[in-house]
Scaffold this motif. Structure first.
Motif, PDB file in Angstrom:
ATOM      1  N   ALA A  87       0.821  -1.216   0.000  1.00 36.11           N
ATOM      2  CA  ALA A  87       0.000   0.000   0.000  1.00 36.11           C
ATOM      3  C   ALA A  87       0.854   1.264   0.000  1.00 36.11           C
ATOM      4  CB  ALA A  87      -0.932  -0.010   1.213  1.00 36.11           C
ATOM      5  N   PHE A  88       1.958   1.249   0.745  1.00 38.51           N
ATOM      6  CA  PHE A  88       2.713   2.490   0.937  1.00 38.51           C
ATOM      7  C   PHE A  88       4.106   2.484   0.310  1.00 38.51           C
ATOM      8  CE2 PHE A  88      -0.240   2.223   4.557  1.00 38.51           C
ATOM      9  CZ  PHE A  88      -0.932   3.411   4.365  1.00 38.51           C
ATOM     10  N   ALA A  89       4.638   1.316   0.016  1.00 42.48           N
ATOM     11  CA  ALA A  89       5.968   1.246  -0.604  1.00 42.48           C
ATOM     12  C   ALA A  89       6.038   0.046  -1.539  1.00 42.48           C
ATOM     13  CB  ALA A  89       7.047   1.160   0.474  1.00 42.48           C
ATOM     14  N   PRO A  90       5.212   0.025  -2.594  1.00 43.84           N
ATOM     15  CA  PRO A  90       5.178  -1.140  -3.484  1.00 43.84           C
ATOM     16  C   PRO A  90       6.500  -1.403  -4.189  1.00 43.84           C
ATOM     17  CG  PRO A  90       3.947   0.696  -4.425  1.00 43.84           C
ATOM     18  CD  PRO A  90       4.267   1.070  -3.009  1.00 43.84           C
ATOM     19  N   TRP A  91       7.333  -0.372  -4.308  1.00 47.91           N
ATOM     20  CA  TRP A  91       8.627  -0.539  -4.968  1.00 47.91           C
ATOM     21  C   TRP A  91       9.566  -1.449  -4.173  1.00 47.91           C
ATOM     22  CZ3 TRP A  91      12.475   1.068  -1.726  1.00 47.91           C
ATOM     23  CH2 TRP A  91      12.120   1.976  -0.722  1.00 47.91           C
ATOM     24  N   VAL A  92       9.213  -1.718  -2.897  1.00 48.71           N
ATOM     25  CA  VAL A  92      10.057  -2.571  -2.056  1.00 48.71           C
ATOM     26  C   VAL A  92       9.866  -4.056  -2.380  1.00 48.71           C
ATOM     27  CG1 VAL A  92      10.491  -3.267   0.350  1.00 48.71           C
ATOM     28  CG2 VAL A  92      10.091  -0.879  -0.199  1.00 48.71           C
TER      29      VAL A  92
END
Length: 315
Positions: A87-92
């Motif tokens: 939700a908040f850091a999909p790039w991770v």
């Protein structure tokens, strides 16, 4: 009367919506299960070693403790953490997949090098000095730690395959995957660790000679079966780890490994080939890449763990 009919219509509409939601969850869970299945082979192959040398009466209770820890890891820790990350850091997600895949490659390569060259049995000798309760506690903790890493990989892979905007559907599908895999893995582990006891019982108490012979066959065959399962788990670890790294790098636009493997498959199997042969070649090349990557990581991990072992020596 018209009010009752309207109420029934509303109930029917809600029931249809709920059924559609369940179908949607089941479809996403099935897709995620297929993508994560390779890691499960390794999970099921790794766990039986933790109950080796434990009294037979404690084998199933130990498996139950490890399974309970696995459920807590998946549902209480990993599921909310992964949903928050998406939700908040999909790039991770992709870097996490690469780290997890690299860890699987490291584990698989380490097992192969250990099988080829071995190492001292100091850890085994140390285990002999522990009392049964202490040994069981340490085994359970070790198994839960290993399971947590594999569970994180399973859940991350599953999450990456669930394509829906509904948070509820995504969470329910992940929960379904978590429960399904826990039941499959630890049901299989429970069966594996008790097969020799079942065989012994049949060999001694079977009503027919053929049944007693079958029981003796189970007892004799189980060590070999466990070795085969362990070997399959190691290969699966390398294949899954290599595949995860290749595909995750591809999503980050680092496409060289993906393109090289694709070109090799096309050259070996022929352009436009389909079916099992291209898949087998791809899996083999993923495993080879996983072994190479894991072998490179062995000295790196040893170097990184050295200061940790100095600061936190085992008691």
């Amino acid at each position: 009367m018209s009010g009752l009919l309207a109420l029934l219509d509303d109930v029917a509409a809600i029931a249809k919506l709920a059924a559609a939601q369940v179908d949607d969850i089941a479809a996403h869970a099935a897709k995620a299960t297929g993508k994560s299945a390779g890691v499960v082979v390794d999970d099921a192959a790794v766990t039986p070693k933790y109950v080796t040398g434990i009294p037979a009466a404690r084998e199933l209770p130990m498996v139950a403790k490890i399974a309970a820890g696995s459920v807590v890891s998946k549902l209480v820790i990993l599921l909310p953490a992964l949903l928050l990350l998406q939700a908040f850091a999909p790039w991770v997600i992709a870097p996490l997949l690469i780290l997890g895949g690299a860890y699987l490659c490291f584990e698989g390569a380490e097992k192969i090098w250990h099988a080829l060259f071995g190492h001292s049995e100091e850890g085994h000798e140390r285990a002999q000095t522990l009392n049964a309760a202490r040994l069981e506690e340490q085994r359970v903790k070790g198994a839960i730690k290993t399971d947590f890493i594999l569970s994180a990989e399973i859940m991350t892979i599953a999450l990456s395959t669930i394509e829906t905007d509904s948070l509820l559907t995504r969470a329910a599908a992940l929960a379904a995957v978590a429960i399904l895999f826990t039941v499959i893995v630890y049901g299989a582990v429970a069966l594996l660790v008790k097969v020799d006891d079942i065989g012994l019982h049949l060999s001694q108490n079977g009503p027919l000679g053929v049944i007693r012979a079958f029981g003796r066959g189970l007892v004799v065959a189980m060590p070999t079966v466990l070795k085969v399962i362990s070997a399959v788990g190691t290969v699966a670890m390398l294949w899954v780890g290599g595949s995860i790294v290749v595909h995750s790098l591809h999503t980050l636009h680092v496409s060289l490994p993906h393109d090289v493997i694709g070109a090799a498959v096309a050259w070996i199997a022929g352009d436009g080939a389909s079916g099992a042969i291209p898949w087998l070649i791809t899996a083999f090349l993923d495993a080879v890449l996983g072994f190479v990557l894991g072998s490179v990581l062995i000295p790196v991990v040893s170097l990184l763990l050295k200061p940790i072992s100095v600061l936190f020596p085992e008691k």
